[in-house]
Design a protein around this motif. Structure first.
Motif, PDB file in Angstrom:
ATOM      1  N   ASP A   1       0.771  -1.061  -0.189  1.00 45.37           N
ATOM      2  CA  ASP A   1       0.579   0.037   0.080  1.00 45.37           C
ATOM      3  C   ASP A   1       0.834   1.519  -0.360  1.00 45.37           C
ATOM      4  O   ASP A   1       1.420   1.898   0.831  1.00 45.37           O
ATOM      5  N   VAL A   2       1.490   2.166  -1.176  1.00 45.45           N
ATOM      6  CA  VAL A   2       2.113   3.474  -1.051  1.00 45.45           C
ATOM      7  C   VAL A   2       1.153   4.555  -2.046  1.00 45.45           C
ATOM      8  O   VAL A   2       0.935   3.644  -2.688  1.00 45.45           O
ATOM      9  N   SER A   3       1.895   5.164  -1.698  1.00 46.84           N
ATOM     10  CA  SER A   3       1.714   6.654  -2.349  1.00 46.84           C
ATOM     11  C   SER A   3       2.900   7.052  -3.673  1.00 46.84           C
ATOM     12  O   SER A   3       3.681   6.705  -2.914  1.00 46.84           O
TER      13      SER A   3
ATOM     14  N   PRO B   1       3.383   9.770  -6.971  1.00 47.77           N
ATOM     15  CA  PRO B   1       3.179  10.653  -7.946  1.00 47.77           C
ATOM     16  C   PRO B   1       1.605  10.099  -8.999  1.00 47.77           C
ATOM     17  O   PRO B   1       2.500   9.516  -9.600  1.00 47.77           O
ATOM     18  N   GLN B   2       1.396  10.777  -9.624  1.00 50.49           N
ATOM     19  CA  GLN B   2       0.028  10.445 -10.119  1.00 50.49           C
ATOM     20  C   GLN B   2       0.741   9.376 -11.189  1.00 50.49           C
ATOM     21  O   GLN B   2       0.450   8.607 -12.716  1.00 50.49           O
ATOM     22  N   LYS B   3       1.967  10.269 -12.120  1.00 48.40           N
ATOM     23  CA  LYS B   3       2.451  10.291 -13.522  1.00 48.40           C
ATOM     24  C   LYS B   3       3.276   9.004 -13.523  1.00 48.40           C
ATOM     25  O   LYS B   3       3.738   8.118 -14.061  1.00 48.40           O
ATOM     26  N   ASN B   4       3.640   8.622 -12.047  1.00 52.01           N
ATOM     27  CA  ASN B   4       4.718   7.529 -11.459  1.00 52.01           C
ATOM     28  C   ASN B   4       3.649   6.265 -11.158  1.00 52.01           C
ATOM     29  O   ASN B   4       4.403   4.954 -10.879  1.00 52.01           O
ATOM     30  N   TYR B   5       1.994   6.981 -11.370  1.00 52.42           N
ATOM     31  CA  TYR B   5       1.575   5.601 -10.452  1.00 52.42           C
ATOM     32  C   TYR B   5       1.659   4.337 -10.830  1.00 52.42           C
ATOM     33  O   TYR B   5       1.655   3.271  -9.754  1.00 52.42           O
ATOM     34  N   TYR B   6       1.653   3.675 -11.675  1.00 52.99           N
ATOM     35  CA  TYR B   6       1.679   2.159 -12.225  1.00 52.99           C
ATOM     36  C   TYR B   6       2.645   1.223 -12.349  1.00 52.99           C
ATOM     37  O   TYR B   6       2.759  -0.161 -13.247  1.00 52.99           O
ATOM     38  N   ASP B   7       3.943   2.790 -12.802  1.00 51.72           N
ATOM     39  CA  ASP B   7       5.523   1.974 -13.024  1.00 51.72           C
ATOM     40  C   ASP B   7       5.466   0.555 -12.323  1.00 51.72           C
ATOM     41  O   ASP B   7       5.928  -0.459 -13.094  1.00 51.72           O
ATOM     42  N   LEU B   8       5.640   0.331 -11.012  1.00 57.25           N
ATOM     43  CA  LEU B   8       5.847  -0.701 -10.484  1.00 57.25           C
ATOM     44  C   LEU B   8       5.311  -1.831 -10.581  1.00 57.25           C
ATOM     45  O   LEU B   8       6.060  -2.853 -10.521  1.00 57.25           O
TER      46      LEU B   8
ATOM     47  N   GLY C   1      -3.322   9.382  -5.857  1.00 60.74           N
ATOM     48  CA  GLY C   1      -2.529   8.545  -5.857  1.00 60.74           C
ATOM     49  C   GLY C   1      -1.576   7.741  -4.677  1.00 60.74           C
ATOM     50  O   GLY C   1      -0.773   7.272  -4.907  1.00 60.74           O
ATOM     51  N   ASN C   2      -2.789   7.008  -4.029  1.00 59.80           N
ATOM     52  CA  ASN C   2      -2.402   5.762  -3.579  1.00 59.80           C
ATOM     53  C   ASN C   2      -3.247   4.386  -4.524  1.00 59.80           C
ATOM     54  O   ASN C   2      -3.878   3.194  -4.695  1.00 59.80           O
ATOM     55  N   ILE C   3      -1.875   4.008  -5.028  1.00 58.50           N
ATOM     56  CA  ILE C   3      -1.926   2.098  -5.684  1.00 58.50           C
ATOM     57  C   ILE C   3      -1.393   1.311  -4.255  1.00 58.50           C
ATOM     58  O   ILE C   3      -0.765   1.283  -3.804  1.00 58.50           O
TER      59      ILE C   3
ATOM     60  N   VAL D   1       9.968   3.024  -4.755  1.00 50.08           N
ATOM     61  CA  VAL D   1       8.863   4.202  -4.520  1.00 50.08           C
ATOM     62  C   VAL D   1       9.495   5.969  -3.556  1.00 50.08           C
ATOM     63  O   VAL D   1       8.938   6.832  -4.106  1.00 50.08           O
ATOM     64  N   SER D   2      10.988   4.931  -3.008  1.00 51.32           N
ATOM     65  CA  SER D   2      11.343   6.828  -2.266  1.00 51.32           C
ATOM     66  C   SER D   2      12.103   7.354  -3.560  1.00 51.32           C
ATOM     67  O   SER D   2      11.926   8.725  -3.147  1.00 51.32           O
ATOM     68  N   LYS D   3      11.852   6.605  -4.718  1.00 49.84           N
ATOM     69  CA  LYS D   3      12.914   7.128  -5.711  1.00 49.84           C
ATOM     70  C   LYS D   3      12.502   8.556  -6.234  1.00 49.84           C
ATOM     71  O   LYS D   3      13.070   9.128  -7.132  1.00 49.84           O
ATOM     72  N   VAL D   4      10.790   8.671  -6.040  1.00 51.99           N
ATOM     73  CA  VAL D   4      10.399   9.542  -6.661  1.00 51.99           C
ATOM     74  C   VAL D   4       9.003  10.302  -5.742  1.00 51.99           C
ATOM     75  O   VAL D   4       8.532  10.812  -5.922  1.00 51.99           O
ATOM     76  N   ASN D   5       9.984   9.603  -4.705  1.00 46.89           N
ATOM     77  CA  ASN D   5       9.539  10.579  -3.490  1.00 46.89           C
ATOM     78  C   ASN D   5       7.692  10.327  -3.020  1.00 46.89           C
ATOM     79  O   ASN D   5       6.964  11.014  -2.585  1.00 46.89           O
TER      80      ASN D   5
END
Length: 507
Positions: A388-390, A392-399, A423-425, A450-454
């Motif tokens: 359960d992470v937050s 930024p929306q532009k990176n929302y689904y990248d993981l 922004g919670n995925i 997650v940390s890399k994109v703040n």
């Protein structure tokens, strides 16, 4: 093409998916202390004299010592964590909580507060032999001011019960969760639960007007005000919201309930790419504005595996992504015009490929049930690593695609779903059974990314037992030190929900 919902089958007997899957497997999980290599801290051990004291201040049925009766309190609902408690106490009021904590603090007996036990990070179950303090019997509604919308209730009130109560009086709870049929409002406050309509009604830091809590030494802290504005010094209620019972135990909550909307509409749409999901969200904010209450996303595997494993009706055919758009408003004609204009526009642009819309309560419930069932459906297949992470929306689904590449055939399913609006995925990795090799591939990798994109390593489920060693990915050392200072000040013996939230020693 867009069509109205025609024949969605009513869901399986029980309305709460957590109850359907809670005991999907009868196998007991490994003790948390062994699974995660945790050493017991220097707390006291329960003796017969302690049991005698608790029976002197509580009735016989409020003191649970039978091993079989205690077992459900020792295990979280996803069967990841298991404690070793030998005692469950069930106070009926704040004064009894105060007496229990005062005694436990004097004896250095550790306490694990527990509400509906619907958490996903092990925060509500003991790790060793902590006394479980259950709020199940503290379930009274104290008052409701239908003019201001302020509701005051005890911590053990079930969220769905509260929502039904205020709906009968023209209001709604500002919080809606898939676990609403089981979770307690005190636990919601203690974890700062987010939920499905945070986009419209905000988080609990904004909705909670006041709190009553009990400190480790038994002191009752009365911040139970019902005013929207109270600028008298430190906002102490916020210390307890999201602290997961580590600073004090929430016993009563005052919460602002919005007016029940006159018009509610729900759309379920098929979308061809995640880029289109983001474009659709931007359009929804612009075109639906003040009536937009929820914007939820789920990928194909999240929806498909859920409807298949739980035998649920699927409203539309297969698409890479699905979006739920809900509106809350006061004028049905006005809201319908805005919604249909939005739909027509985005069908022409191609952002919406197919879908269904409805304003019928039973059909909306069936559609929402698919979304709310995702969290539990994977448990019918195997073990689920839940994140359960937050982001930024532009990176929302990248993981999600990155994890599919990283895990290869080690996972049965990897899917993402959640609240695009904030922004919670939620990322679920389903495997046949718990595997330490898989765990090492997932953690800390996910939190590093997650940390890399703040982003935040916890969006709405808290830190609990599972994430203290990863909290530094989202919190600066100075902030962590201040958190530790507050813990030392408010609970110097460390008896409140130990092994949770804060990491031990240097990060």
């Amino acid at each position: 093409m867009i069509k109205s919902v025609k024949s969605l089958v009513q869901l399986m007997g029980k309305s709460n998916i957590l109850e359907q899957v809670r005991y999907a497997s009868q196998a007991l999980p490994q003790f948390s202390s062994e699974k995660y290599h945790i050493k017991r801290k220097n707390f006291g051990t329960i003796e017969s004299a302690d049991i005698g004291f608790f029976k002197s201040i509580l009735s016989e049925e409020q003191v649970v010592t039978d091993e079989s009766d205690i077992l459900p309190y020792n295990i979280d609902w996803i069967k990841n964590c298991r404690g070793q408690s030998n005692l469950v106490l069930k106070p009926k009021n704040t004064e009894e909580v105060s007496k229990i904590l005062k005694y436990c603090n004097s004896r250095r007996l550790a306490v694990c507060p527990q509400g509906g036990n619907t958490g996903l990070v092990g925060g509500s179950v003991p790790v060793f032999d902590e006394i479980v303090l259950s709020f199940a019997l503290m379930n009274n509604i104290v008052s409701l001011d239908d003019l201001s919308g302020s509701l005051v209730c005890e911590a053990g009130c079930i969220l769905e019960t509260l929502d039904n109560y205020v709906r009968e009086r023209g209001l709604i709870m500002p919080l809606d969760l898939g676990a609403k049929g089981t979770c307690h409002i005190g636990g919601n406050a203690s974890t700062n639960a987010g939920g499905l309509r945070l986009l419209r009604y905000g988080n609990l830091h904004g909705s909670i007007l006041g709190i009553e809590a009990v400190k480790a030494d038994g002191t009752i802290v009365d911040c139970l005000r019902t005013l929207k504005k109270d600028n008298t010094g430190y906002h102490l209620k916020h210390l307890f919201i999201g602290s997961e019972g580590t600073l004090g135990l929430v016993t009563k909550v005052a919460i602002h309930c919005p007016v029940l909307p006159n018009a509610v509409n729900l759309g379920f749409f098929g979308v061809e790419s995640f880029d289109n999901v983001l474009k659709l969200f931007k359009s929804a904010k612009s075109n639906l504005g003040e009536i937009l209450s929820a914007f939820e996303m789920a990928d194909f595997d999240a929806i498909n595996s859920t409807v298949n494993s739980l035998n649920l009706p699927k409203p539309i055919s297969d698409f890479p992504f699905y979006v739920l758009v809900e509106t809350h408003g006061s004028d049905e004609t006005h809201d319908n015009e805005k919604l249909m204009k939005f739909l027509s526009q985005e069908m022409e642009t191609g952002l919406i490929s197919d879908g269904t819309v409805t304003s019928e309560p039973s059909k909306m419930k069936s559609i929402w049930n698919i979304r709310e069932s995702i969290a539990g459906s994977g448990l019918t297949v195997g073990y689920v690593f839940k994140y359960d992470v937050s982001i930024p929306q532009k990176n929302y689904y990248d993981l999600v695609p990155r994890l599919k590449t990283r895990m290869g055939d080690k996972a049965l399913l990897i899917y993402g779903y959640g609240h695009v609006g904030d922004g919670n995925i939620h990322i679920n990795v389903v495997v046949p059974e718990y595997n330490s090799e898989v765990a090492s591939l997932l953690e800390p990798y996910i939190f590093e990314e997650v940390s890399k994109v703040n982003g935040s390593v916890s969006a709405e489920h808290g830190i609990g037992f599972r994430k203290p060693k990863y909290i530094h990915y989202s919190k600066d050392p100075s902030a962590l030190q201040l958190m530790k200072d507050l813990k030392q000040l408010m609970d110097p013996n460390g008896i409140l929900n130990p092994y949770k939230v804060l990491p031990d020693g240097p990060n």
